[in-house]
Design an enzyme around this catalytic site. Sequence first.
Site, mmCIF file in Angstrom:
data_model
loop_
_atom_site.group_PDB
_atom_site.id
_atom_site.type_symbol
_atom_site.label_atom_id
_atom_site.label_comp_id
_atom_site.label_asym_id
_atom_site.label_seq_id
_atom_site.Cartn_x
_atom_site.Cartn_y
_atom_site.Cartn_z
ATOM 1 C CG ASP A 683 10.426 -32.880 -0.897
ATOM 2 O OD1 ASP A 683 9.246 -33.150 -1.219
ATOM 3 O OD2 ASP A 683 11.090 -33.534 -0.071
ATOM 4 C CE LYS A 687 9.888 -34.044 3.022
ATOM 5 N NZ LYS A 687 11.220 -34.619 2.884
#
Length: 821
Positions: A683, A687
């Site tokens: 994750d 980003k």
Amino acid sequence: MGVQVFKFGGTSVAAAERIRRVVALVREEPGRRVVVVSALGGVTDQLLDATRAALERTGEHRTWLARLQARHEEALASLVLPEEQKTVRAALAERWQELAELLDGVYLLRECTQRTRAAIIGTGERLSAPLVAAAFRAEGIGATALDATKLIRTDTTFGEAVVDFKTTNQLVQSGFQTFFNQTEETHVAVVTGFIAATEHGVMTTLGRSGSDYTATILGSALKADRVVIWTDVDGVLSADPRMVHEAFPLHHLSYREAAEMAYFGAKVLHPRTMRPVETHGIPIVIKNTLNPQAPGTIVNDETVPTERRVKAVSTIRDVAVVMIEGRGLLGVPGTAARTFDALGDHNINVLLIAQASSEQSICLVVRQEDAAGAVAALSHAFQRELDHGDVSRIYPVEDCAIVSVVGDLMRHEPGLAGRMFAALGRSKVNVLAIAQGAAETNISAVVAGHDARQAVDVLHEAFPLRRTRAHLCLIGTGVVGKTLIEIMQRQVPRLLDELRMNLRLVGISNSRQMRWDTNGIALDTALADLDAHGEPADLDALVEHLKTSKLERILVIDATASTAVARRYPELLERGIGIVTPNKRANTQDMDFYRRLREAEDRREVSYRYEATVMAGLPVVLTLRDLLRSGDTIERIEGVFSGTLAYIFGQLATGATFSDVVREAKAKGYTEPDPRDDLSGEDVARKLLILARETGLEIERTDVSVESLVPPEMMDLSVADFMDQLGDLDAAWTERIAAAQQEGKRLQYVGRVEDGRCQVGVQAIALDSPFARLQGTDNAVLFTSERYRNTPLVVQGPGAGPHVTAAGILADLIKAAQLMP
Ligand code: ADP
Ligand code: ASP
Ligand code: MG
């Protein structure tokens, strides 16, 4: 506290239950209270119907009368104290008697003068005032009904009488002096609206909607603190709500603006209402009986420079244009004066005079019913010019409408008339003539009657509501989608009010069901209705709806984490459909896809916004863009992008073991259901990739080096087994932490973009680093740039959670809607 005047219109006194509301509203008010009432809603129209029936001898006027009587009797029985009913009924009986005689008279004579008509239709108010006064008494508030024929003096223009203010002011002042002396301060005066009398006491009326005028006539004579007009809408709106869906209440109007709106057809106020109070600066407040909490509109003598230039759009229907054509008219002085004189002699009111689109004609607008009379009167007055050929033709164009835009500040903006023409032209509304008022508070256009509605809608959109209706389609109704709907329920009305922006939901879908309704889906029941009435979900069909829709300004909110949805972005953007999303999938596909996405966005100049993909509502993408666009050079981006990992490393620094901390984080709901989704660093990598690409780096996900906290052999275990075996990792972590502590550091999970490289992993950081001081699950990102080199720019705060994510989406939606053409 001085005197306050309250006017209640027909809808506010339509029936017993409404009248009780009136009593309740007035009861709250301090000081001397003067209440002006209209006839019960619809009664004036019905009295006109009865008159027509009598005149046409249909034999129905008595039936009309009986119906009206029954309605008043019903209200009486419900409102008036039993011991009072007889007296009140007797008072009303006199009125019924008079009415029956008047109508029979019309029937017999087969004629109805203006004087008789006024006497008939003015009776409505004489029937309502005693009922309302009795309703006050029934609630223990002293009240007396007063007849305005004793207070307001007019000339003998019976239906549209002209007030003699000098006499009226004296009558009102002396009349109320006595009344106030004889009663306690709490005693309410209930005055009939609409009616007045000549010097001989013959009843006249002040024109339809005249009770508004009655209220300000009294307010002015009594030097009232304010006049409150209670009606059935939340104040004066930017357009007739029956014509324009997005019409919104105007908080403030100058007297002139209100007067122009009323003159040009805004039915909510009688056009003359403003005149009596204007000179004294007495404010008029327009409020909704059915929604008293709404602030309403205040009308006073201020012009507020920060207000919008065009405030409202209004229309007068059923008018006719009278054209006077001829070369000989050009530049001849006195033509206009002769025109007005000729029509004035026949009592024909000219609503507007304009230069027609061709230069050789004058164009007058009169009420439809006056058209033939106007043509005859003018033909007579210009007979000589017609004979000599200076005037070639005088003829009517029937079934027209006037549409007007109103606002005091319009005079500061040149070119508004052009914009008005252009807007009407774009929507194929043909303009017959255009006129600007001398005070430059309005510009009016004459259009065909059948175009009126369209014209008002277009102008409302082009001026007060410019670019602000956006249609939303929400995909994904998980916790973020749900929260977004919740926030929108609160914010959408405010946005309409404050930004003139109407965000209307037209589509909604989750993985099971979907709905598409271009008329709008109510937010409060959107989710329940989706369950109850949705069709089976079908992404292709939904995309088809979106692509083929004729709606303007569509924005898709992708609140899923789905690649399938993300893959559809380019084709939507190509159609000019905007996208707002917290879904990282689109921006982290391969570079080819990413390029297509950005190109589509660029080519169609449509909004694609994804602030919520990185640290939820915090302004990370926005900050980065602003730095780049303002010419800064980014040297390094570093961040703690995972609240889960920030929490875990924070706890580890206090001496807890790795397995305990992960279990605790899972129990508290800080991790994904499978904590490996967080621990793998995937994750964070996404980003970082999004930010890296934002700076212009052309890199793939595989170019980001990621340190996973899950050993490869534990990736395939079930969640339960994984949790069980977590303890195996403790020893290694204890060692790593101790090593960091020896150097006076602690561990943190950091993502970094520098020199074209992206790296995600555990770092030992100094204890005074901003990343060491993060609280709980907070995130932080540091931008080190040419400008922010010694002290990096920091954005810090909660970077996850449904509320901040949904708020970030809504902020993006608003910006996107504002930017859409
Ligand atoms: P009342 O019975 O209270 O005098 P009216 O029917 O005379 O009420 O006036 C209120 C109505 O005027 C509203 O219900 C609305 O339909 C209509 N209206 C037309 N234009 C406007 C406007 N610009 N703002 C508010 N209301 C308007
Ligand atoms: N009852 C009158 C009308 O309907 C006056 C008013 O309501 O203001 O026009
Ligand atoms: Mg009215």
